[in-house]
Design an enzyme around this catalytic site. Structure first.
Site, PDB file in Angstrom:
ATOM      1  CE  LYS A 112      -4.929  -1.342   1.360  1.00 51.07           C
ATOM      2  NZ  LYS A 112      -5.863  -1.713   2.354  1.00 51.07           N
ATOM      3  CE  LYS A 195      -8.905  -8.890  -1.763  1.00 50.91           C
ATOM      4  NZ  LYS A 195     -10.379  -8.602  -1.417  1.00 50.91           N
ATOM      5  CE  LYS A 198     -15.778  -4.977   2.280  1.00 49.53           C
ATOM      6  NZ  LYS A 198     -14.704  -4.450   2.963  1.00 49.53           N
TER       7      LYS A 198
HETATM    8  P1  ATP Z   1     -11.476  -4.171   0.368  1.00 48.95           P
HETATM    9  O1  ATP Z   1     -10.884  -3.171  -0.890  1.00 48.95           O
HETATM   10  O2  ATP Z   1     -11.411  -2.459   1.705  1.00 48.95           O
HETATM   11  O3  ATP Z   1     -10.107  -5.002   1.425  1.00 48.95           O
HETATM   12  P2  ATP Z   1     -12.006  -6.202   0.696  1.00 48.95           P
HETATM   13  O4  ATP Z   1     -13.427  -6.835  -0.967  1.00 48.95           O
HETATM   14  O5  ATP Z   1     -11.230  -7.234   0.444  1.00 48.95           O
HETATM   15  O6  ATP Z   1     -11.932  -4.960   1.077  1.00 48.95           O
HETATM   16  P3  ATP Z   1     -12.076  -6.855   3.079  1.00 48.95           P
HETATM   17  O7  ATP Z   1     -12.655  -5.959   4.419  1.00 48.95           O
HETATM   18  O8  ATP Z   1     -10.876  -6.786   3.468  1.00 48.95           O
HETATM   19  O9  ATP Z   1     -12.762  -6.843   1.845  1.00 48.95           O
HETATM   20  O10 ATP Z   1     -12.070  -8.336   3.746  1.00 48.95           O
HETATM   21  C1  ATP Z   1     -13.478  -8.874   4.883  1.00 48.95           C
HETATM   22  C2  ATP Z   1     -13.156 -10.438   4.190  1.00 48.95           C
HETATM   23  O11 ATP Z   1     -13.702 -10.839   2.923  1.00 48.95           O
HETATM   24  C3  ATP Z   1     -11.657 -11.227   4.942  1.00 48.95           C
HETATM   25  O12 ATP Z   1     -12.781 -12.417   5.990  1.00 48.95           O
HETATM   26  C4  ATP Z   1     -11.795 -11.361   3.694  1.00 48.95           C
HETATM   27  O13 ATP Z   1     -10.875 -12.623   3.482  1.00 48.95           O
HETATM   28  C5  ATP Z   1     -13.039 -11.888   2.831  1.00 48.95           C
HETATM   29  N1  ATP Z   1     -12.310 -11.335   1.456  1.00 48.95           N
HETATM   30  C6  ATP Z   1     -12.533 -10.265   0.688  1.00 48.95           C
HETATM   31  N2  ATP Z   1     -11.949 -10.279  -0.690  1.00 48.95           N
HETATM   32  C7  ATP Z   1     -12.481 -11.746  -1.133  1.00 48.95           C
HETATM   33  C8  ATP Z   1     -12.216 -12.392  -2.397  1.00 48.95           C
HETATM   34  N3  ATP Z   1     -12.196 -12.333  -3.688  1.00 48.95           N
HETATM   35  N4  ATP Z   1     -12.993 -13.931  -2.485  1.00 48.95           N
HETATM   36  C9  ATP Z   1     -13.051 -14.517  -1.420  1.00 48.95           C
HETATM   37  N5  ATP Z   1     -12.714 -13.900   0.321  1.00 48.95           N
HETATM   38  C10 ATP Z   1     -12.465 -12.758   0.240  1.00 48.95           C
HETATM   39 MG    MG Z   2      -9.199  -6.462   1.482  1.00 47.79          MG
END
Ligand code: ATP
Ligand code: MG
Length: 332
Positions: A112, A195, A198
């Protein structure tokens, strides 16, 4: 019951299907076996560019989606991180036993900070894993279900717990990470080697839980595949189709080979239509329920307050023990 801790950042208005499959569905299943704590980690979200009114709204929306997906606030302690002050307080104490180099080795920080440049990188991003360690250790957690991107942070949490215990006496339980399997990892529909997130820059390949069904349907029909026309799983050579198969299997509980058989000789159009129906049917009730909950924010806030009280009583006991052990004078 063994204790479980996990959390999610309120970093968007809607969760994406990876959060649903990789986190919420697993949490929902685990909440019966474990004494589960699920947090909307709003303090963590402050490390990203922040609009105050939006953050409040995203925090409520994230909580509503947890509940809509089946996390029961009467069974699990679902709460908002900032409602429990002990998180920030323990993070400070833990920062004093964390090495600067140790924190600097965290790959998420390295990624980051490289992406943002040093002027856009706040110190909170650097101490993020220490706050995460505080989240977990406050609740004397046995297990932490996380994606493999968070594994290093849980390792740091274990190191800090062991170090503190060795220095000041047994205080923290040393938690175990439960790493989600590759079959629960969802990739971006337009860029199926990245991946799904969000906070992805482009939303074209992200399936949002709260999107209108026709938007979701269109995104699935437009998902990147390949020229082979064969519905088969191979992450290396067919990442797009494999990702769609993973989603299909996760939502139906079916095995991938049985889905491959069903679509043998039928081409991607049919397969995508099948998947579209599966996803839309799964999302529809969750979306409806989440929007209902958001229609009555006072009731939602009340539920969150009750659960914050439950979390606080556990967290405060750990924090008081920590304060005593490190030698802070108790207020008379
Ligand atoms: P950000 O982009 O803000 O990091 P994110 O979508 O990666 O958002 P997190 O808040 O980091 O979400 O993670 C929340 C939960 O969702 C965690 O348990 C993470 O392992 C799971 N998760 C996030 N993205 C994925 C994905 N693409 N596939 C499976 N699990 C996911
Ligand atoms: Mg994340």
């Amino acid at each position: 019951k063994a204790r479980l801790y996990s959390g999610m950042q309120p970093s968007a208005d809607s969760l994406q299907i990876g959060n649903y499959i990789g986190a919420l569905l697993q949490w929902r299943d685990m909440q019966d076996t474990y004494d589960a704590f699920f947090s909307v980690v709003d303090l963590h979200a402050l490390t990203q560019p922040n609009d105050p009114a939006e953050l409040r709204e995203k925090t409520r929306r994230t909580a509503a989606q947890y509940i809509a997906a089946g996390i029961e606030p009467s069974k699990s302690t679902l709460y908002v991180q900032s409602h429990v002050r002990a998180h920030a307080e323990l993070a400070w104490i833990l920062s004093t036993i964390t090495g600067f180099g140790e924190a600097g080795r965290m790959t998420q920080f390295k990624d980051k900070s490289q992406r943002y440049g040093s002027d856009q990188t706040n110190v909170g991003l650097f101490t993020y894993p220490i706050l995460m360690a505080a989240d977990i250790l406050l609740y004397q957690t046995h297990v932490v279900p996380v994606g493999d991107d968070q594994k290093q942070h849980v390792e740091l949490t274990r190191d800090l717990a062991e170090r503190f215990n060795a220095r000041y006496g047994e205080t923290f339980r040393v938690p175990q990470p439960v790493i989600q399997s590759e079959t629960a990892r969802i990739y971006d529909l337009q860029n199926p080697t990245a991946k799904m997130s969000k906070s992805a820059e482009s939303h074209a390949g992200v399936l949002w839980l709260l999107d209108d069904v026709d938007v979701t349907a269109k995104k699935i029909m437009r998902a990147v595949t390949d020229n082979e026309g064969v519905v088969a799983y191979d992450r290396e050579t067919k990442p797009g189709v494999s990702n769609l198969l993973t989603i299909y299997a996760a939502l139906t509980g079916r095995q991938i080979p049985s889905i491959e058989d069903e679509y043998a000789g039928r081409g991607y159009g049919d397969f995508k239509k099948g998947l579209r129906d599966v996803v839309v049917a799964e999302f529809e009730p969750v979306r409806t329920r989440a929007l209902e909950l958001l229609d009555d924010p006072a009731e939602l806030d009340r539920l969150l307050a009750v659960n914050a009280g439950k979390a606080e009583s556990v967290a405060d006991a750990t924090l008081q023990d920590v304060y005593d052990r490190v030698g802070l004078l108790r207020r008379a």
